[in-house]
Structure formats: structure tokens, C-alpha cells
Design a protein around this motif. Structure first.
Motif, mmCIF file in Angstrom:
data_model
loop_
_atom_site.group_PDB
_atom_site.id
_atom_site.type_symbol
_atom_site.label_atom_id
_atom_site.label_comp_id
_atom_site.label_asym_id
_atom_site.label_seq_id
_atom_site.Cartn_x
_atom_site.Cartn_y
_atom_site.Cartn_z
ATOM 1 N N ALA A 174 0.824 -1.208 0.000
ATOM 2 C CA ALA A 174 0.000 0.000 0.000
ATOM 3 C C ALA A 174 0.856 1.255 0.000
ATOM 4 O O ALA A 174 0.547 2.237 -0.690
ATOM 5 N N VAL A 175 1.939 1.243 0.758
ATOM 6 C CA VAL A 175 2.798 2.423 0.885
ATOM 7 C C VAL A 175 3.511 2.734 -0.429
ATOM 8 O O VAL A 175 3.731 3.894 -0.768
ATOM 9 N N VAL A 176 3.852 1.697 -1.196
ATOM 10 C CA VAL A 176 4.613 1.884 -2.429
ATOM 11 C C VAL A 176 3.705 2.014 -3.640
ATOM 12 O O VAL A 176 3.807 2.971 -4.423
ATOM 13 N N ILE A 177 2.810 1.052 -3.831
ATOM 14 C CA ILE A 177 2.015 0.986 -5.057
ATOM 15 C C ILE A 177 0.995 2.114 -5.133
ATOM 16 O O ILE A 177 0.776 2.698 -6.200
ATOM 17 N N GLY A 178 0.370 2.451 -4.004
ATOM 18 C CA GLY A 178 -0.664 3.487 -4.006
ATOM 19 C C GLY A 178 -0.171 4.828 -4.530
ATOM 20 O O GLY A 178 -0.710 5.360 -5.511
ATOM 21 N N PRO A 179 0.856 5.423 -3.922
ATOM 22 C CA PRO A 179 1.358 6.714 -4.421
ATOM 23 C C PRO A 179 1.860 6.649 -5.860
ATOM 24 O O PRO A 179 1.655 7.590 -6.639
ATOM 25 N N LEU A 180 2.525 5.546 -6.230
ATOM 26 C CA LEU A 180 3.032 5.435 -7.600
ATOM 27 C C LEU A 180 1.896 5.363 -8.599
ATOM 28 O O LEU A 180 1.982 5.940 -9.695
ATOM 29 N N LEU A 181 0.811 4.690 -8.239
ATOM 30 C CA LEU A 181 -0.350 4.609 -9.134
ATOM 31 C C LEU A 181 -0.951 5.986 -9.361
ATOM 32 O O LEU A 181 -1.306 6.352 -10.491
#
Length: 266
Positions: A174-181
């Protein structure tokens, strides 16, 4: 063994572990290729942008390359390093005779190999499946080279630095994929950057993905389409400056924040 030999062995090991994880292969390696194919199928052969007519595959190709760069570098390392820290792999590696730098060289080798393989697959699919003509001018490929290298380099060191943000392997996704998306949607990966609200353009311009996407558009779009950019040009000097600054910032942050041990461990 020499450091170079250890780094090569570490790279081979990293690649084996990477391709054994089906989720990683899909979401960081195959995802841009599948999205490009989907967009090309949905939007068909004709896609108008700023008075120029492009095929959907040609229109989305720069964004998919830019997104792929961040997926194979930033996302891959931010997730893998945080998980290895959380499960104790980094702690065990630190206690072995392996030089610490060999671990990072292995990660660099992983990113280099997967980024180049993904790029080759994207270009082959675009050319052979969707009949998109690729640039023939050496200057275009020179631009492509420095944008690609700065993007991959910056994504690699930023991914290592960002791996410390996740408190555990469970929260890393969640911490990585969410902001990148979110960044992909506002940085010109899935939509024309000029169609994005101005305040979101300003947010996206703070991060490297927007500049990688813009640099790739300058390679694969007709030169006349630079008038559709917000600044009315491809802004190559500014693109190089921003990506270089992010690369340097990522190196500094990685050096200052990287830890072999998870939070609270001794």
C-alpha cells in the motif's frame, strides 16, 4: 572471489528470485505491455492529439515506457528491499563475508536487466503487433538513452531510499504501489498531460515520472507535437536537470537512511 564476480552472482540470484514471484513479474514487468495492448485495442488505429493523428499504440507508448521504468526500478526495489529488511534477510546478509556493496550491485543488475528486457518487449510489440514506426534519427535515440538512464538510475536509488518508509512487509504494498499509481495518472502515463488540471500538473512536475514521460514523448512523437506541451517545447535541458537532481537526492537519501535491520530490532 572478486567484488565483480560476487556482484554478478548476486545479480543472477536476484533475477531468479524476481521471476519466481508471479505477482512481481505481472505488476512490474508485464503490466505496461498489457496496458499498451489494451489501450491500442480499445482506441483503435486513429487517435488525434493537437492536430496530429497517431495510432493509439504510438500515443500511449511513451507513457508506458516511462511507467515501466518506474515499475522495474522504484517499485521493484522499494518492495523487495523493505520485505528483505522485514523478514531478516538483510540482517543475515550483513553478518556474512559478502561485501555490502555487492548487495546493491546485485539490485542494480536486477533493475538493469529487467528494465532493458521490458523495454525490448514493449518496442517489439509496438513495432510488430501494432505496426508503429520507430524513430530513425540518431539524435532521437540519444535523447532516449539519457532519459532512460537517468530515469532508471533515479528510480533505483529512490526505491532503495523509499524502502525505509514501509514499517513492515505487510504494509509495503500500500505504501509503495498506491502513491506510484496516483503519479502515473497525473504524470501523462495514461492521459494526455495537457488534459490534466493545472494544479495536478504542478504536483506531478515535482516528481521524476512526469519528466521521464515528457522525455519519451519527445522521442516517439512527431516534433510538431511539442507545441502541445504545457511549456510549448520538449524542455530537454530542464528534463535533464530535474532527473539529475532526483538521482543525486536519491543517492544522498539512500546513504543517510538505509538500514540493514528492521525497526525495533537489535
Amino acid at each position: 572471489m572478486s567484488l565483480a564476480a560476487i556482484a554478478v552472482d548476486r545479480t543472477v540470484l536476484e533475477l531468479k528470485m524476481y521471476f519466481r514471484e508471479r505477482e512481481s513479474v505481472f505488476f512490474s514487468f508485464l503490466f505496461p505491455v498489457l496496458m499498451l495492448s489494451l489501450f491500442a485495442a480499445v482506441f483503435g488505429d486513429s487517435f488525434r492529439q493537437g492536430g496530429s493523428e497517431l495510432s493509439a499504440a504510438q500515443f500511449f507508448l511513451p507513457g508506458m515506457i516511462a511507467g515501466g521504468v518506474m515499475l522495474t526500478s522504484f517499485q521493484t526495489l522499494a518492495l523487495s528491499v523493505s520485505m528483505e529488511r522485514d523478514d531478516g534477510t538483510l540482517k543475515r546478509l550483513r553478518s556474512t563475508p559478502m561485501p555490502p556493496v555487492a548487495y546493491f550491485l546485485g539490485k542494480v543488475g536486477l533493475v538493469a536487466a529487467t528494465s532493458l528486457a521490458q523495454l525490448a518487449l514493449l518496442l517489439v510489440v509496438t513495432r510488430l503487433v501494432f505496426d508503429v514506426s520507430l524513430p530513425t534519427e540518431p539524435s532521437a535515440w540519444l535523447t532516449f538513452l539519457w532519459v532512460f538512464l537517468l530515469g532508471v538510475g533515479g528510480g533505483t536509488v529512490l526505491g532503495i531510499a523509499y524502502s525505509t518508509v514501509a514499517g513492515s512487509a505487510r504494509s509495503a504494498g500500500a505504501v509503495v504501489i498506491g502513491p506510484l499509481l496516483v503519479l502515473q495518472f497525473i504524470s501523462g502515463v495514461y492521459f494526455a498531460y495537457g488534459d490534466i488540471p493545472a494544479w495536478l500538473q504542478q504536483v506531478a512536475a515535482l516528481f521524476p515520472l512526469k519528466w521521464v514521460a515528457q522525455g519519451m514523448r519527445s522521442v516517439f512523437y512527431p516534433s510538431a507535437m511539442q507545441t502541445q506541451e504545457v511549456a510549448g517545447s520538449w524542455e530537454h535541458p530542464l528534463t535533464a536537470l530535474v532527473l539529475t537532481l532526483w538521482l543525486v537526492a536519491g543517492l544522498v537519501l539512500s546513504a543517510r537512511t538505509f538500514s540493514w535491520f528492521k525497526r525495533g530490532s537489535v
